[in-house]
Design a protein around this motif. Structure first.
Motif, PDB file in Angstrom:
ATOM      1  N   PHE A 159       0.958 -22.682 -20.882  1.00 18.75           N
ATOM      2  CA  PHE A 159      -0.405 -23.200 -20.706  1.00 18.75           C
ATOM      3  C   PHE A 159      -0.325 -24.504 -19.920  1.00 18.75           C
ATOM      4  CE2 PHE A 159      -4.594 -24.718 -22.325  1.00 18.75           C
ATOM      5  CZ  PHE A 159      -5.338 -23.581 -22.051  1.00 18.75           C
ATOM      6  N   LEU A 160      -0.862 -24.502 -18.700  1.00 22.07           N
ATOM      7  CA  LEU A 160      -0.670 -25.593 -17.750  1.00 22.07           C
ATOM      8  C   LEU A 160      -1.892 -26.509 -17.689  1.00 22.07           C
ATOM      9  CD1 LEU A 160       0.821 -23.439 -14.852  1.00 22.07           C
ATOM     10  CD2 LEU A 160       2.095 -24.786 -16.535  1.00 22.07           C
ATOM     11  N   HIS A 161      -1.622 -27.811 -17.614  1.00 19.62           N
ATOM     12  CA  HIS A 161      -2.674 -28.814 -17.473  1.00 19.62           C
ATOM     13  C   HIS A 161      -2.251 -29.873 -16.469  1.00 19.62           C
ATOM     14  CE1 HIS A 161      -5.801 -28.045 -20.416  1.00 19.62           C
ATOM     15  NE2 HIS A 161      -4.967 -27.989 -21.427  1.00 19.62           N
ATOM     16  N   ASP A 162      -3.240 -30.541 -15.867  1.00 21.37           N
ATOM     17  CA  ASP A 162      -3.007 -31.843 -15.260  1.00 21.37           C
ATOM     18  C   ASP A 162      -3.704 -32.884 -16.140  1.00 21.37           C
ATOM     19  OD1 ASP A 162      -5.632 -31.123 -14.518  1.00 21.37           O
ATOM     20  OD2 ASP A 162      -5.082 -30.810 -12.430  1.00 21.37           O
ATOM     21  N   PHE A 163      -3.170 -34.110 -16.156  1.00 26.17           N
ATOM     22  CA  PHE A 163      -3.606 -35.085 -17.157  1.00 26.17           C
ATOM     23  C   PHE A 163      -3.664 -36.485 -16.557  1.00 26.17           C
ATOM     24  CE2 PHE A 163      -2.307 -38.470 -20.042  1.00 26.17           C
ATOM     25  CZ  PHE A 163      -3.318 -38.404 -20.986  1.00 26.17           C
ATOM     26  N   ALA A 164      -4.701 -37.242 -16.933  1.00 30.20           N
ATOM     27  CA  ALA A 164      -4.827 -38.645 -16.554  1.00 30.20           C
ATOM     28  C   ALA A 164      -5.096 -39.480 -17.797  1.00 30.20           C
ATOM     29  CB  ALA A 164      -5.958 -38.832 -15.545  1.00 30.20           C
ATOM     30  N   PHE A 165      -4.472 -40.657 -17.856  1.00 32.37           N
ATOM     31  CA  PHE A 165      -4.755 -41.572 -18.961  1.00 32.37           C
ATOM     32  C   PHE A 165      -6.154 -42.167 -18.831  1.00 32.37           C
ATOM     33  CE2 PHE A 165      -0.094 -41.567 -19.247  1.00 32.37           C
ATOM     34  CZ  PHE A 165       0.066 -41.360 -20.613  1.00 32.37           C
ATOM     35  N   LYS A 166      -6.665 -42.260 -17.620  1.00 32.99           N
ATOM     36  CA  LYS A 166      -8.033 -42.732 -17.435  1.00 32.99           C
ATOM     37  C   LYS A 166      -9.009 -41.680 -17.944  1.00 32.99           C
ATOM     38  CE  LYS A 166      -6.967 -45.593 -13.407  1.00 32.99           C
ATOM     39  NZ  LYS A 166      -7.200 -45.814 -11.950  1.00 32.99           N
ATOM     40  N   SER A 167     -10.218 -42.117 -18.240  1.00 32.38           N
ATOM     41  CA  SER A 167     -11.238 -41.179 -18.690  1.00 32.38           C
ATOM     42  C   SER A 167     -11.647 -40.279 -17.529  1.00 32.38           C
ATOM     43  CB  SER A 167     -12.459 -41.937 -19.206  1.00 32.38           C
ATOM     44  OG  SER A 167     -13.157 -42.532 -18.117  1.00 32.38           O
ATOM     45  N   ALA A 255      -5.412 -26.244 -15.513  1.00 35.09           N
ATOM     46  CA  ALA A 255      -5.527 -27.533 -14.845  1.00 35.09           C
ATOM     47  C   ALA A 255      -6.931 -27.732 -14.286  1.00 35.09           C
ATOM     48  CB  ALA A 255      -4.494 -27.656 -13.731  1.00 35.09           C
ATOM     49  N   ALA A 256      -7.338 -28.986 -14.196  1.00 38.90           N
ATOM     50  CA  ALA A 256      -8.649 -29.300 -13.644  1.00 38.90           C
ATOM     51  C   ALA A 256      -8.672 -29.129 -12.134  1.00 38.90           C
ATOM     52  CB  ALA A 256      -9.043 -30.734 -14.013  1.00 38.90           C
ATOM     53  N   ALA A 257      -7.566 -29.488 -11.455  1.00 39.44           N
ATOM     54  CA  ALA A 257      -7.618 -29.547 -10.003  1.00 39.44           C
ATOM     55  C   ALA A 257      -6.251 -29.355  -9.363  1.00 39.44           C
ATOM     56  CB  ALA A 257      -8.222 -30.882  -9.560  1.00 39.44           C
ATOM     57  N   THR A 258      -5.376 -28.550  -9.977  1.00 40.33           N
ATOM     58  CA  THR A 258      -4.024 -28.392  -9.453  1.00 40.33           C
ATOM     59  C   THR A 258      -3.657 -26.915  -9.360  1.00 40.33           C
ATOM     60  OG1 THR A 258      -3.349 -30.495 -10.449  1.00 40.33           O
ATOM     61  CG2 THR A 258      -1.598 -28.997  -9.746  1.00 40.33           C
ATOM     62  N   VAL A 259      -3.262 -26.495  -8.169  1.00 37.27           N
ATOM     63  CA  VAL A 259      -2.678 -25.174  -7.962  1.00 37.27           C
ATOM     64  C   VAL A 259      -1.169 -25.294  -8.155  1.00 37.27           C
ATOM     65  CG1 VAL A 259      -2.317 -23.315  -6.300  1.00 37.27           C
ATOM     66  CG2 VAL A 259      -4.505 -24.531  -6.345  1.00 37.27           C
ATOM     67  N   PHE A 260      -0.567 -24.331  -8.829  1.00 39.98           N
ATOM     68  CA  PHE A 260       0.867 -24.357  -9.102  1.00 39.98           C
ATOM     69  C   PHE A 260       1.562 -23.134  -8.504  1.00 39.98           C
ATOM     70  CE2 PHE A 260      -0.803 -26.794 -12.766  1.00 39.98           C
ATOM     71  CZ  PHE A 260       0.011 -27.916 -12.714  1.00 39.98           C
ATOM     72  N   TRP A 261       2.831 -23.316  -8.173  1.00 40.82           N
ATOM     73  CA  TRP A 261       3.756 -22.211  -7.933  1.00 40.82           C
ATOM     74  C   TRP A 261       4.598 -22.034  -9.188  1.00 40.82           C
ATOM     75  CZ3 TRP A 261       3.658 -19.058  -3.819  1.00 40.82           C
ATOM     76  CH2 TRP A 261       3.069 -19.505  -2.635  1.00 40.82           C
ATOM     77  N   CYS A 467     -16.978 -22.587  -8.477  1.00 42.93           N
ATOM     78  CA  CYS A 467     -15.604 -22.985  -8.192  1.00 42.93           C
ATOM     79  C   CYS A 467     -14.981 -23.544  -9.455  1.00 42.93           C
ATOM     80  CB  CYS A 467     -15.600 -24.036  -7.085  1.00 42.93           C
ATOM     81  SG  CYS A 467     -13.960 -24.692  -6.701  1.00 42.93           S
ATOM     82  N   HIS A 468     -13.709 -23.164  -9.721  1.00 45.70           N
ATOM     83  CA  HIS A 468     -13.045 -23.632 -10.945  1.00 45.70           C
ATOM     84  C   HIS A 468     -12.186 -24.871 -10.718  1.00 45.70           C
ATOM     85  CE1 HIS A 468     -12.078 -23.049 -15.149  1.00 45.70           C
ATOM     86  NE2 HIS A 468     -12.900 -22.018 -15.139  1.00 45.70           N
ATOM     87  N   HIS A 469     -12.408 -25.566  -9.623  1.00 44.12           N
ATOM     88  CA  HIS A 469     -11.876 -26.899  -9.390  1.00 44.12           C
ATOM     89  C   HIS A 469     -12.869 -27.850 -10.053  1.00 44.12           C
ATOM     90  CE1 HIS A 469     -10.960 -30.587  -7.213  1.00 44.12           C
ATOM     91  NE2 HIS A 469      -9.952 -30.019  -6.566  1.00 44.12           N
ATOM     92  N   MET A 470     -12.471 -28.525 -11.147  1.00 42.99           N
ATOM     93  CA  MET A 470     -13.437 -29.258 -11.961  1.00 42.99           C
ATOM     94  C   MET A 470     -14.164 -30.366 -11.206  1.00 42.99           C
ATOM     95  SD  MET A 470     -13.859 -27.823 -14.884  1.00 42.99           S
ATOM     96  CE  MET A 470     -13.710 -26.292 -13.962  1.00 42.99           C
ATOM     97  N   PRO A 471     -13.510 -31.182 -10.374  1.00 47.07           N
ATOM     98  CA  PRO A 471     -14.289 -32.156  -9.608  1.00 47.07           C
ATOM     99  C   PRO A 471     -15.287 -31.508  -8.651  1.00 47.07           C
ATOM    100  CG  PRO A 471     -12.020 -32.887  -9.770  1.00 47.07           C
ATOM    101  CD  PRO A 471     -12.068 -31.494 -10.319  1.00 47.07           C
ATOM    102  N   HIS A 472     -14.955 -30.353  -8.103  1.00 45.67           N
ATOM    103  CA  HIS A 472     -15.920 -29.632  -7.270  1.00 45.67           C
ATOM    104  C   HIS A 472     -17.097 -29.143  -8.119  1.00 45.67           C
ATOM    105  CE1 HIS A 472     -12.686 -28.485  -4.019  1.00 45.67           C
ATOM    106  NE2 HIS A 472     -12.787 -29.781  -4.221  1.00 45.67           N
ATOM    107  N   LEU A 473     -16.790 -28.592  -9.295  1.00 49.34           N
ATOM    108  CA  LEU A 473     -17.856 -28.118 -10.179  1.00 49.34           C
ATOM    109  C   LEU A 473     -18.727 -29.271 -10.658  1.00 49.34           C
ATOM    110  CD1 LEU A 473     -19.218 -25.871 -11.788  1.00 49.34           C
ATOM    111  CD2 LEU A 473     -17.423 -26.102 -13.526  1.00 49.34           C
ATOM    112  N   GLU A 474     -18.109 -30.386 -11.008  1.00 60.06           N
ATOM    113  CA  GLU A 474     -18.853 -31.547 -11.495  1.00 60.06           C
ATOM    114  C   GLU A 474     -19.829 -32.066 -10.441  1.00 60.06           C
ATOM    115  OE1 GLU A 474     -20.096 -34.888 -13.803  1.00 60.06           O
ATOM    116  OE2 GLU A 474     -19.271 -32.917 -14.315  1.00 60.06           O
ATOM    117  N   THR A 475     -19.472 -31.919  -9.174  1.00 62.35           N
ATOM    118  CA  THR A 475     -20.355 -32.392  -8.112  1.00 62.35           C
ATOM    119  C   THR A 475     -21.267 -31.293  -7.579  1.00 62.35           C
ATOM    120  OG1 THR A 475     -18.513 -32.121  -6.540  1.00 62.35           O
ATOM    121  CG2 THR A 475     -18.908 -34.328  -7.414  1.00 62.35           C
ATOM    122  N   GLY A 476     -21.332 -30.155  -8.282  1.00 61.18           N
ATOM    123  CA  GLY A 476     -22.399 -29.200  -8.001  1.00 61.18           C
ATOM    124  C   GLY A 476     -22.023 -27.875  -7.401  1.00 61.18           C
TER     125      GLY A 476
END
Length: 485
Positions: A159-167, A255-261, A467-476
């Motif tokens: 189960f893959l995630h990207d993570f930031a300590f900032k909110s 992940a919110a915004a990361t494509v992985f290999w 779109c399942h890129h969360m920043p893209h979805l958040e902006t509409g």
């Protein structure tokens, strides 16, 4: 929330997601399974981080037996109202988990019941509020089949995630106030102007992925950590496997915004399913996975060693992963940075075109064939469907039972994993060429590419398409697939 010791954290992680060799739970004794949206504390490279999650009876996530219904009581133990979407499953529309479409968000302390028939395979569940998903409010949802139950193999979740300590709000502010990366040109609302598009036409008149000197935007945020089963490679999830054993590796890109290999290293893998749907086996040691997608890999471990399974960040050196290890085998130290950057994912759609559905969609006449334009810019940070953001959108429409073919035409310089609620579809066209591709619920559309999907319109309701890129979805970057009776 009480801080866990590192020892306590590791014990909890082991109980939740580590040795996922599934056993049959006694689900028949209880009318509903309890699931909690709640805070939890992770150890990220020695630093405590409070995140959110979905806690089932055995830790993060749920595993359902063959034929078991999704009969769940979801309780919100978070300080904010939220709502959970059962990604890839097809519940009645009112249980789909999109706020106010039609059910409201779940208030703090509220419990709501869900009950629907399940689709076997590798799925997941997550908040349908982008900033909540960016706080890791997500977990695996594994529905085992009769074949899984009778197979002589171990099942492991990655189960893959990207993570930031900032909110998440701070992350979004940085992204939206940032500057375009090197090579990013000014674009109109659709992504490119007519003169630029003409310069990128091939002889066939279709856009080509060479992009005529334009630069793709692979990553619009550098996260603090990349996680597998809540852990980094400084302290990876080590899963003990049988000597000469067989493993089904269920990979979820949450992940919110990361494509992985996915790199399986020295062991060759067989890709046998995508997004929970079977495909004709495809062998290899590296497979790409976009946000929202899933891969099922089968591995035959013919020795008694260790097998790191790594997830490499597209266009960068960062990586995460887990380690499969035979009993008593030593576990090597793994760097969180690869020696070189991983390439961009599937810009020529070579992976997608190699996938063939085990159970293709039945042939029938197409009643509707809309084109959906994907566009946007890094500055201003605005991502659109048909030139519009959510709230200004024009729905894609159909009648229940109609065969629909949607062509996604990406006119931006970022890739977009497009997810359709309430339906599974088959990929039937790539850059204007017909194929008999994979069955999916989330398809990745690279920059300047065209992908056509086919499906039969289901329940008469408003279903999300986004779109399942969360920043893209958040902006509409969302519209709706409106099905009428």
């Amino acid at each position: 929330m009480t801080m866990m010791s590192r020892r306590g954290f590791l014990a909890a992680s082991a109980a939740a997601l580590a040795a996922t060799s599934f056993t049959r739970p006694g689900f028949a004794q209880a009318p509903a399974t309890r699931l909690r949206a709640a805070s939890r504390v992770l150890d990220i490279d020695g630093r405590a981080a409070t995140v959110w999650g979905l806690e089932g009876p055995s830790g993060q996530g749920l595993v359902l037996d063959p034929g078991q219904r999704f009969r769940v009581d979801l309780t919100n133990d978070l300080p904010e109202a939220t709502l959970i979407h059962w990604h890839g499953q097809i519940p009645p529309n009112e249980q789909d988990g999109v706020p106010d479409m039609p059910m409201p968000k779940l208030a703090p302390g509220e419990t709501r019941g869900y009950d629907f028939a399940t689709i076997p395979g590798t799925y997941w569940m997550h908040a349908h509020i982008p900033l909540h998903e960016m706080r890791l409010l997500a977990a695996p949802l594994i529905v085992r089949s009769e074949a899984d139950a009778s197979a002589d193999r171990q099942e492991v979740v990655m189960f893959l995630h990207d993570f930031a300590f900032k909110s998440p709000a701070e992350v979004m502010e940085e992204i939206t106030q940032g500057h375009p990366p090197s090579g990013q040109s000014d674009m109109d609302d659709g992504g490119m102007n007519h003169e630029m598009m003409q310069g990128m036409q091939g002889d066939s008149g279709m856009a080509v992925n060479g992009m005529a000197g334009m630069e793709m935007d692979l990553n619009d945020y550098d996260w603090d950590a990349y996680l597998t089963n809540d852990r980094t490679l400084s302290d990876p999830d080590v899963i003990r496997v049988e000597r000469n054993g067989h493993v089904r590796l269920r990979i979820v890109n949450a992940a919110a915004a990361t494509v992985f290999w996915i790199d399986t290293g020295q062991v060759e893998a067989r890709l046998v399913a995508v997004d929970g749907q079977g495909v004709q086996p495809l062998t290899g040691s590296r497979f790409g996975i976009a946000m929202g997608q899933r891969l099922d890999l089968e591995l035959d471990l013919d020795s008694t060693g260790t097998w790191p399974i790594l997830a490499l960040r597209e266009g960068a050196r960062e990586r995460t992963g887990l380690v499969l290890a035979a009993p008593g085998a030593a576990v090597p130290r793994l760097s969180a940075l690869a020696d070189e950057e991983a390439p961009a994912f599937d810009t020529d759609l070579s992976q997608e075109t190699r996938l063939v559905a085990l159970v293709p969609l039945p042939e029938r006449e197409t009643q509707r064939s809309p084109m959906v334009m994907l566009g946007g810019t890094m500055q201003p940070y605005r991502w659109t469907i048909d030139g519009r953001v959510w709230g200004e959108h024009n729905p894609v429409t159909a009648r229940s039972g109609e065969r629909v073919e949607i062509m996604f035409h990406n006119m931006s310089m970022m890739g977009h994993p497009m997810h359709l609620h309430g339906h599974t579809f088959q990929v039937v066209g790539v850059n204007g060429q017909r194929i008999s591709g994979a069955r999916r619920d989330t398809v990745y559309v690279p920059p300047m590419a065209m992908i056509t999907i086919a499906f039969d319109a289901g329940e008469a309701a408003r279903w999300m398409l986004h779109c399942h890129h969360m920043p893209h979805l958040e902006t509409g970057m969302m519209t709706e697939f409106a099905v009428s009776a």
